[in-house]
Design an enzyme around this catalytic site. Structure first.
Site, PDB file in Angstrom:
ATOM      1  N   ARG A   1      11.963  -2.828  -8.954  1.00 36.28           N
ATOM      2  CA  ARG A   1      10.525  -2.468  -9.342  1.00 36.28           C
ATOM      3  C   ARG A   1      10.326  -2.327 -10.800  1.00 36.28           C
ATOM      4  O   ARG A   1      11.214  -1.934 -11.387  1.00 36.28           O
ATOM      5  CB  ARG A   1       9.646  -1.529  -8.524  1.00 36.28           C
TER       6      ARG A   1
ATOM      7  N   LYS B   1       4.405   5.181   4.954  1.00 34.09           N
ATOM      8  CA  LYS B   1       3.421   4.013   4.794  1.00 34.09           C
ATOM      9  C   LYS B   1       3.482   3.438   6.224  1.00 34.09           C
ATOM     10  O   LYS B   1       3.359   2.338   6.469  1.00 34.09           O
ATOM     11  CB  LYS B   1       4.493   3.016   3.969  1.00 34.09           C
TER      12      LYS B   1
ATOM     13  N   PRO C   1       0.862  -1.390   0.089  1.00 35.13           N
ATOM     14  CA  PRO C   1       0.100  -0.092  -0.083  1.00 35.13           C
ATOM     15  C   PRO C   1       0.925   1.251   0.053  1.00 35.13           C
ATOM     16  O   PRO C   1       1.826   1.347   0.617  1.00 35.13           O
ATOM     17  CB  PRO C   1      -0.854  -0.164   1.180  1.00 35.13           C
ATOM     18  N   GLU C   2       0.336   2.294  -1.021  1.00 35.10           N
ATOM     19  CA  GLU C   2       1.143   3.355  -0.961  1.00 35.10           C
ATOM     20  C   GLU C   2       0.634   4.610   0.118  1.00 35.10           C
ATOM     21  O   GLU C   2      -0.453   4.002   1.107  1.00 35.10           O
ATOM     22  CB  GLU C   2       0.998   4.036  -2.198  1.00 35.10           C
TER      23      GLU C   2
END
Length: 269
Positions: A253, A52, A2-3
């Site tokens: 990523r 986060k 989750p960002e």
């Protein structure tokens, strides 16, 4: 993972559901049982998001620190709440709502000093009112050859930005991810900061991330759907110029960039 927008959204939900109320706290899994016993029946004061990281502030100065990692999540139930799964690390419950935390790498009681130490390791969070974009700019200057796309995922530089927002904000500001940080002027950085802040604030209000401006049509030759959520993330054709999008790894990523809209060399917008 989750960002930051998701963590801020959860903080708002938890503040609304539990703020000012006495809450039953249990740990069906058992790994948080001792801590849950200290919290059970206390009044939930407030929820705080930073990047986060999620903090629950409780009566008596107790603080719970949660990091959801890649697989953690809070599952919200209206009454009657189901029997808890054996994987529930922490269950928060009132007569009106129950929230089950499953799968976090971090769920711990911390002191206020430990909380401040966690925050001290993080860069500014664009979603917080107290965020200072200059602090992130100063951090970028310490490693001037570092690709800007890599720096954006470093939580010590900028807290809360994840891969989707990294991809989309760089596209919208016309900055190629592999440009060295030293190639950005402070004006470029401020434009990138403002874009991230705008996209992430919108994300707090949405149940899913969407960066494409509503009503913005795709290029006639792109073949893109008007309902697309992203400009370049996980896409093959640029929504704005209909050129091919290049994909490459960065920071472990997937990175996406349009060579036309985000030139790697030459002047930036």
């Amino acid at each position: 993972m989750p960002e930051g927008n998701t963590i801020h959204r959860l903080a708002r939900i938890h503040a609304r559901d539990f703020g000012g109320r006495r809450v039953r706290v249990t740990s069906p899994q058992g790994r948080f049982a001792a801590e849950a016993a200290k919290l059970d029946g206390r009044r939930f004061r407030e929820a705080e998001a930073y990047g986060k990281h999620l903090f629950h502030h409780w009566q008596g100065g107790l603080v719970v620190h949660v990091h959801l990692g890649m697989a953690g999540w809070f599952y919200r139930h209206r009454p009657p709440a189901p029997a808890p799964r054996p994987t529930v690390r922490m269950r928060l419950a009132t007569k009106a709502v129950t929230s089950d935390l499953i799968g976090p790498p971090r769920c711990e009681l911390v002191t206020e000093e430990e909380r401040r130490a966690i925050l001290a390791r993080l860069g500014p969070d664009p979603l917080r009112d107290d965020a200072d974009p200059r602090a992130a700019w100063d951090a970028l200057q310490k490693r001037p050859r570092r690709p800007i796309g890599d720096a954006l995922l470093d939580q010590r530089v900028l807290a809360g930005v994840g891969n989707i927002y990294r991809n989309e904000a760089l596209f919208l500001t016309g900055i190629h991810p592999l440009r060295p940080s030293r190639s950005l002027t402070e004006a470029h950085w401020r434009s990138l900061w403002d874009t991230l802040r705008r996209l992430m604030r919108r994300g707090v209000m949405q149940s899913a991330i969407r960066t494409v401006e509503r009503g913005e049509p795709p290029h006639a030759l792109s073949g893109r759907d008007a309902r697309d959520a992203f400009y370049v993330y996980q896409e093959e054709i640029c929504r704005r110029c209909a050129g091919p999008i290049r994909e490459f790894p960065l920071s472990g990523r997937r990175m996406f960039a349009c060579p036309r809209c985000q030139p790697r060399r030459g002047p930036m917008p």
